[in-house]
Design an enzyme around this catalytic site. Structure first.
Site, PDB file in Angstrom:
ATOM      1  N   ALA A   1     -36.718 -23.578 -27.336  1.00  0.00           N
ATOM      2  CA  ALA A   1     -36.350 -22.461 -28.213  1.00  0.00           C
ATOM      3  C   ALA A   1     -35.800 -21.306 -27.390  1.00  0.00           C
ATOM      4  O   ALA A   1     -35.941 -20.141 -27.755  1.00  0.00           O
ATOM      5  CB  ALA A   1     -37.562 -22.002 -29.031  1.00  0.00           C
TER       6      ALA A   1
ATOM      7  N   ASN B   1     -32.233 -30.828 -17.611  1.00  0.00           N
ATOM      8  CA  ASN B   1     -31.693 -31.206 -16.309  1.00  0.00           C
ATOM      9  C   ASN B   1     -32.657 -30.805 -15.201  1.00  0.00           C
ATOM     10  O   ASN B   1     -33.263 -29.736 -15.278  1.00  0.00           O
ATOM     11  CB  ASN B   1     -30.336 -30.530 -16.078  1.00  0.00           C
ATOM     12  CG  ASN B   1     -29.179 -31.489 -16.309  1.00  0.00           C
ATOM     13  OD1 ASN B   1     -29.299 -32.685 -16.075  1.00  0.00           O
ATOM     14  ND2 ASN B   1     -28.062 -30.964 -16.776  1.00  0.00           N
TER      15      ASN B   1
ATOM     16  N   ASP C   1     -27.099 -16.913 -16.341  1.00  0.00           N
ATOM     17  CA  ASP C   1     -28.476 -16.999 -15.834  1.00  0.00           C
ATOM     18  C   ASP C   1     -29.261 -15.707 -16.047  1.00  0.00           C
ATOM     19  O   ASP C   1     -29.890 -15.166 -15.122  1.00  0.00           O
ATOM     20  CB  ASP C   1     -28.460 -17.376 -14.345  1.00  0.00           C
ATOM     21  CG  ASP C   1     -28.033 -18.826 -14.132  1.00  0.00           C
ATOM     22  OD1 ASP C   1     -27.862 -19.536 -15.131  1.00  0.00           O
ATOM     23  OD2 ASP C   1     -27.867 -19.233 -12.964  1.00  0.00           O
TER      24      ASP C   1
ATOM     25  N   TYR D   1       0.862  -1.187   0.000  1.00  0.00           N
ATOM     26  CA  TYR D   1       0.000   0.000   0.000  1.00  0.00           C
ATOM     27  C   TYR D   1       0.893   1.230   0.000  1.00  0.00           C
ATOM     28  O   TYR D   1       1.869   1.287  -0.742  1.00  0.00           O
ATOM     29  CB  TYR D   1      -0.967  -0.059   1.191  1.00  0.00           C
ATOM     30  CG  TYR D   1      -2.128   0.897   1.050  1.00  0.00           C
ATOM     31  CD1 TYR D   1      -2.943   0.857  -0.089  1.00  0.00           C
ATOM     32  CD2 TYR D   1      -2.409   1.833   2.030  1.00  0.00           C
ATOM     33  CE1 TYR D   1      -3.998   1.734  -0.235  1.00  0.00           C
ATOM     34  CE2 TYR D   1      -3.477   2.714   1.895  1.00  0.00           C
ATOM     35  CZ  TYR D   1      -4.260   2.671   0.755  1.00  0.00           C
ATOM     36  OH  TYR D   1      -5.298   3.535   0.607  1.00  0.00           O
TER      37      TYR D   1
ATOM     38  N   LYS E   1     -20.084 -21.093  -9.828  1.00  0.00           N
ATOM     39  CA  LYS E   1     -19.414 -20.945 -11.134  1.00  0.00           C
ATOM     40  C   LYS E   1     -17.980 -20.466 -10.926  1.00  0.00           C
ATOM     41  O   LYS E   1     -17.051 -20.932 -11.605  1.00  0.00           O
ATOM     42  CB  LYS E   1     -20.197 -19.934 -11.986  1.00  0.00           C
ATOM     43  CG  LYS E   1     -19.886 -20.002 -13.487  1.00  0.00           C
ATOM     44  CD  LYS E   1     -20.342 -21.317 -14.084  1.00  0.00           C
ATOM     45  CE  LYS E   1     -20.167 -21.361 -15.586  1.00  0.00           C
ATOM     46  NZ  LYS E   1     -21.263 -20.780 -16.325  1.00  0.00           N
TER      47      LYS E   1
END
Length: 767
Positions: A199, A290, A141, A43, A98
């Site tokens: 789709a 799924n 998502d 720093y 993730k």
């Protein structure tokens, strides 16, 4: 699954995320910080210097900060898994997950960012404003059709890689699978007819990529919840409108008649066996909803013999799993500082994955999946997620494509060095533990938990039962075990045996007689034998000897010598083994490392050291690794004439003479053994020169045990062991007070050991 099991699984998931600290990822320092000088560099005032350098040239941000290895996983929570629009806060566990996958598969650091807006312009502006922090953006998502617009604009307006994995991940992986499936089916993509259920963004992206590979729009019939996407539909987004057809189909079943390829990205159980039977010869069926596919794998393959089937599930062949793509795609893009992830890079990933499935599969992968030999074919059209070659194959393909398409700003020049760096990125992860559990699940065995009346042991038994790692036999005080099972809600048809109970009287007598017969000329009386059979370790060993169980674990509550004694008396050593030994598998930053002998032989002779090394080599191979063994000493290659050093050199001479195929050398000091460049420079003649040592054999118990425990405590390295070497049957002994995770891992070792001994016995009988 019963209601109580569902509730227990729910609680386990919640506890996993909450304890010992909330969440799944954290930030850790990468520089020293122990002194005032360190802090002044980290720093003020030292930090001003890199700030000034970056102010002169923004590209220096990659040189002095984490930007080059930092990806943002960003969502607004509008399409979270199968949960729908649950909001940004509720999406955070998924985004952290993730981030965990990015780290363990490709060593990419992640900040997850949840944005509280459904407005496309606001979302895009937010991402653009924070983009200077990151080397790449993974969108996740986000509901369609907004997801298409958000990704398109961010790709255009930012100078770092951006990808919406929900769209492109499935498209890339399934395209690789499709290329190989078509080759096996002997069909051309230009000629085949596709039927798609779904789709949304993933289905649209899949078909866009299939068209780029050569599929014809006129051969595509796509269905959404309202039916076929036909020319008369006016309720479609521009992305969906591309796949309108002038052909007429009454239903999904009607469209499947004579079709070559079915792609399912919709909901479960909407396709029947009769529908598959109506398809063309050698049909390709990707049922990827799924957790429940459009048709189950078992139903599909039972419908016809010529089917080529893939799902999104890990418990069947040909799993289309996004983890095969996004970590490695971003890895390659970051490593050349790509300004975007373009179509050329996506196609490079497709072709690299397809090609990898045709290469010989490493034994490590075969072992993990319980296969004799995985080969390119109907049941193997796509690489497995645990394949260690992915990190070295996919990122270079992405990097090359980025360079060739002109979006790389930091091109790679030394490809051999780059691939070597990639292979070394994943040394600290627990992949070998995942491989161990995966292999155990392929053929679970009956394992006696000799101390099941202890809570942690029972927790471990519950885990291996629920996960299909082993078939536990619970040994101990039955009343205590049942009370603990009720507390843990450990349901299921699991056998409980109390060695001291009246119900076991006949079995105790039988075991006592067998034990007495084997030991009566060694001072054991029948009364002694009868008393011994009331002791859990003697009783458990007899269960294994009798073939009632395949293996056992013990030692949680008793000292190591106390547990070893009955195992040696009753189980005995394998043929050709005079003394057993142990090895500990340490999960270190440089990768898995085996340490022998950590528990039994105090001061082995040269011949005994050689046998320990040879037995350890077999154990290393059991884990799917090729052993590179360093025989350790305080001296290097005969530099000392002391008897302690000469003992190690004599062991090496014996191994080189009688086991020339084992890659072993010494006597060598530990720093030379672990520094391959230093070893190659000073001792280029060594069989270990230029190789990564993964096995250390110590000259005595002092050195081995002290090193193992120092590594475990100072580095907080995970450990599996001590793994028994040289026993005739699969018996393994825990460290006193082992953790639940350690017990679980050792139970998996027992199962894999039993699998190996079973294979050896079959080979022996066949020969």
């Amino acid at each position: 699954m019963s209601k109580s099991n569902k509730e227990r699984k729910r609680r386990e998931a919640l506890i996993y995320h909450a304890k010992p600290q909330p969440g799944k990822i954290k930030v850790v320092p990468t520089k020293r910080y122990s002194t005032q000088r360190d802090l002044s560099l980290a720093y003020s005032p030292g930090v001003a210097e890199p700030c000034l350098e970056i102010a002169k040239d923004k590209a220096n941000v990659y040189k002095y900060t984490t930007k080059g290895n930092l990806v943002a996983v960003i969502s607004n929570g509008t399409a979270v898994l199968g949960l729908g629009d649950i909001g940004p806060e509720a999406s955070k566990p998924v985004m952290e997950g993730k981030g965990l996958l990015f780290k363990i598969f490709a060593d990419i650091d992640v900040f997850d960012i949840e944005v509280d807006t459904k407005d496309v312009d606001q979302f895009i502006e937010t991402v653009k404003n924070i983009a200077p922090t990151f080397g790449g953006i993974n969108l996740e998502d986000i509901a369609a059709p907004e997801a298409f617009e958000i990704e398109r604009r961010l790709v255009e307006e930012l100078d770092i890689p951006v990808m919406h994995d929900d769209q492109h991940g499935t498209a890339i992986i399934s395209s690789a699978a499709l290329i190989n499936a078509l080759e096996i089916a002997e069909k051309n993509i230009e000629d085949v007819r596709f039927v798609i259920s779904g789709a949304g963004s993933a289905a649209i992206s899949c078909m866009n990529l299939y068209v780029a590979l050569g599929a014809k729009l006129e051969n595509i019939a796509m269905f959404d919840v309202d039916g076929l996407l036909h020319k008369g539909r006016t309720d479609l987004s521009p992305m969906q409108a591309r796949f309108r057809t002038s052909k007429h189909y009454d239903s999904l079943a009607d469209a499947l008649k004579g079709a070559d390829v079915f792609l399912g990205l919709s909901v479960g159980n909407i396709v029947s066996q009769d529908m598959l039977r109506s398809m063309a010869d050698n049909p390709i069926v990707f049922a990827m909803a799924n957790p429940t596919p459009e048709i189950s794998y078992r139903e599909a393959i039972a419908s016809r013999e010529d089917i080529i089937m893939a799902t999104g599930r890990s418990d069947h062949p040909n799993q289309v799993n996004n983890v095969l793509g996004f970590p490695f795609i971003f890895r390659g893009a970051l490593d050349v500082r790509a300004t975007k992830i373009n179509e050329a890079m996506k196609m490079a990933a497709v072709k690299a994955l397809a090609a990898l499935a045709k290469e010989p599969v490493p034994e490590q992968v075969n072992i993990a999946y319980g296969e004799t030999k995985l080969n390119f074919g109907k049941d193997y059209i796509i690489p497995k997620p645990f394949d260690p070659r992915l990190i070295a194959k996919i990122p270079p393909a992405i990097a090359r494509a980025a360079m060739e398409s002109g979006v790389a700003t930091e091109p790679i020049e030394d490809w051999v060095r780059y691939e070597d760096e990639l292979l070394h990125r994943l040394g600290a992860d627990n992949k070998i533990i995942r491989l161990l559990h995966k292999r155990a699940r392929t053929n679970p065995k009956r394992v006696v938990f000799t101390e099941a009346d202890y809570l942690d042991v029972l927790k471990a038994a519950q885990y291996v039962y629920d996960e299909g790692i082993a078939i536990p036999i619970l040994l101990g005080n039955e009343k205590t075990i049942q009370e603990l099972r009720a507390e843990l809600e450990f349901d299921g048809d699991v056998e409980v045996i109390d060695p001291k109970s009246d119900e076991q009287t006949e079995r105790r007598e039988q075991f006592a007689n067998l034990y007495w017969e084997s030991r009566k000329r060694k001072g054991v009386t029948l009364i002694d034998a009868q008393k011994k059979m009331r002791e859990r370790n003697y009783f458990a060993a007899m269960l294994v000897n009798d073939g009632y169980a395949d293996g056992l674990i013990s030692g949680y509550s008793r000292s190591y010598p106390m547990v070893v004694k009955p195992m040696l008396e009753l189980i005995g050593t394998a043929k050709g083994v005079k003394k057993v030994a142990t090895t500990n598998l340490m999960i270190t930053e440089r990768g898995p490392m085996f340490l022998s002998d950590t528990s039994i032989n105090i001061d082995p002779t040269a011949r005994e050291l050689a046998k320990i090394a040879q037995m350890t080599a077999l154990a290393v191979k059991m884990f799917g690794l090729e052993p590179n063994i360093a025989m350790l000493s305080y001296s290097n290659f005969g530099s000392s004439e002391n008897e302690r050093a000469k003992k190690v050199s004599e062991a090496v001479e014996y191994l080189h003479k009688f086991y020339p195929d084992v890659n072993v050398d010494g006597a060598v000091q530990s720093d030379f053994a672990l520094n391959r460049e230093m070893l190659a420079e000073k001792f280029p003649f060594s069989k270990l020169a230029g190789k990564e040592v993964n096995t250390l054999v110590f000259p005595n118990l002092d050195a081995a045990n002290i090193t193992y425990k120092l590594m475990k405590e100072l580095n907080k390295a995970d450990s599996i062991g001590p793994i028994m070497l040289g026993m005739s049957k699969p018996v393994h002994i825990l460290q006193l007070g082992a953790s639940v995770d350690e017990i679980i891992n050792m139970a998996a070792v027992v199962v894999v050991d039993a699998q190996e001994k079973e294979k050896w016995q079959l080979r022996k009988e066949e020969s």
